[in-house]
Design a protein around this motif. Structure first.
Motif, PDB file in Angstrom:
ATOM      1  N   GLN A   1      -7.309   9.914   5.627  1.00 58.92           N
ATOM      2  CA  GLN A   1      -7.655  10.819   6.726  1.00 58.92           C
ATOM      3  C   GLN A   1      -6.399  11.361   7.388  1.00 58.92           C
ATOM      4  O   GLN A   1      -6.306  12.549   7.700  1.00 58.92           O
ATOM      5  N   TYR A   2      -5.409  10.504   7.576  1.00 53.95           N
ATOM      6  CA  TYR A   2      -4.150  10.934   8.166  1.00 53.95           C
ATOM      7  C   TYR A   2      -3.477  12.002   7.307  1.00 53.95           C
ATOM      8  O   TYR A   2      -3.036  13.035   7.816  1.00 53.95           O
ATOM      9  N   GLU A   3      -3.416  11.764   6.001  1.00 48.88           N
ATOM     10  CA  GLU A   3      -2.814  12.742   5.105  1.00 48.88           C
ATOM     11  C   GLU A   3      -3.599  14.053   5.106  1.00 48.88           C
ATOM     12  O   GLU A   3      -3.018  15.130   5.081  1.00 48.88           O
TER      13      GLU A   3
ATOM     14  N   LYS B   1      -2.866  15.830   8.352  1.00 53.44           N
ATOM     15  CA  LYS B   1      -1.493  16.323   8.319  1.00 53.44           C
ATOM     16  C   LYS B   1      -1.379  17.575   7.449  1.00 53.44           C
ATOM     17  O   LYS B   1      -0.696  18.528   7.799  1.00 53.44           O
TER      18      LYS B   1
ATOM     19  N   PHE C   1      -7.894   0.548   5.787  1.00 59.58           N
ATOM     20  CA  PHE C   1      -6.543   1.100   5.881  1.00 59.58           C
ATOM     21  C   PHE C   1      -6.392   2.316   4.971  1.00 59.58           C
ATOM     22  O   PHE C   1      -5.853   3.342   5.390  1.00 59.58           O
ATOM     23  N   ILE C   2      -6.881   2.202   3.747  1.00 59.22           N
ATOM     24  CA  ILE C   2      -6.783   3.315   2.804  1.00 59.22           C
ATOM     25  C   ILE C   2      -7.549   4.530   3.329  1.00 59.22           C
ATOM     26  O   ILE C   2      -7.066   5.647   3.277  1.00 59.22           O
TER      27      ILE C   2
ATOM     28  N   ARG D   1       1.039   4.260  -2.866  1.00 56.74           N
ATOM     29  CA  ARG D   1       0.931   5.692  -2.581  1.00 56.74           C
ATOM     30  C   ARG D   1       2.175   6.433  -3.046  1.00 56.74           C
ATOM     31  O   ARG D   1       2.087   7.527  -3.594  1.00 56.74           O
TER      32      ARG D   1
ATOM     33  N   ALA E   1      -8.200   5.278   6.456  1.00 52.39           N
ATOM     34  CA  ALA E   1      -7.454   5.841   7.585  1.00 52.39           C
ATOM     35  C   ALA E   1      -6.229   6.602   7.101  1.00 52.39           C
ATOM     36  O   ALA E   1      -5.899   7.674   7.630  1.00 52.39           O
ATOM     37  N   TYR E   2      -5.569   6.082   6.090  1.00 51.96           N
ATOM     38  CA  TYR E   2      -4.374   6.740   5.550  1.00 51.96           C
ATOM     39  C   TYR E   2      -4.743   8.065   4.884  1.00 51.96           C
ATOM     40  O   TYR E   2      -4.060   9.068   5.077  1.00 51.96           O
TER      41      TYR E   2
ATOM     42  N   MET F   1       0.823  -1.180   0.000  1.00 57.01           N
ATOM     43  CA  MET F   1       0.000   0.000   0.000  1.00 57.01           C
ATOM     44  C   MET F   1       0.869   1.246   0.000  1.00 57.01           C
ATOM     45  O   MET F   1       0.564   2.202  -0.680  1.00 57.01           O
ATOM     46  N   VAL F   2       1.929   1.204   0.778  1.00 60.28           N
ATOM     47  CA  VAL F   2       2.816   2.352   0.828  1.00 60.28           C
ATOM     48  C   VAL F   2       3.470   2.555  -0.534  1.00 60.28           C
ATOM     49  O   VAL F   2       3.597   3.685  -1.007  1.00 60.28           O
TER      50      VAL F   2
END
Length: 92
Positions: free
Chosen positions: A84-86, A89, A78-79, A5, A81-82, A1-2
């Motif tokens: 949302q994190y971005e 940030k 997971f996607i 991205r 949440a990621y 996944m990383v």
């Protein structure tokens, strides 16, 4: 996944749906004992694991692809949440 991205951020074309589906399918082959590189007990089969996932993991449908659907559900979470994190940030 990383890696997906990273490829997106560096401007490389990425078909996220195809990539995630491929990952889920590969994992299903491991969990159902269909990948000879990994050993599996008889419980890791459509008959046992697939049926258990349909009954207990909240994925409706055919047990034959239940592992893939659970993986897609997990990766989707997971996607989300990621992203949302971005977003959080970037808002700081």
């Amino acid at each position: 996944m990383v890696d997906l991205r990273h490829r997106q951020l560096t401007g490389q074309p990425v078909d996220v749906v195809a990539e995630v589906s491929s990952i889920a399918s590969s994992l299903q082959n491991v969990f159902y004992g269909q990948n000879p590189k990994f050993s599996a007990s008889p419980w890791f089969s459509v008959r046992h694991l697939g049926v258990a996932l349909v009954k207990r993991a909240g994925v409706e449908g055919d047990p034959a692809d239940a592992v893939e659907r659970v993986m897609l559900k997990m990766l989707g979470g997971f996607i989300g949440a990621y992203i949302q994190y971005e977003s959080d940030k970037a808002g700081r």
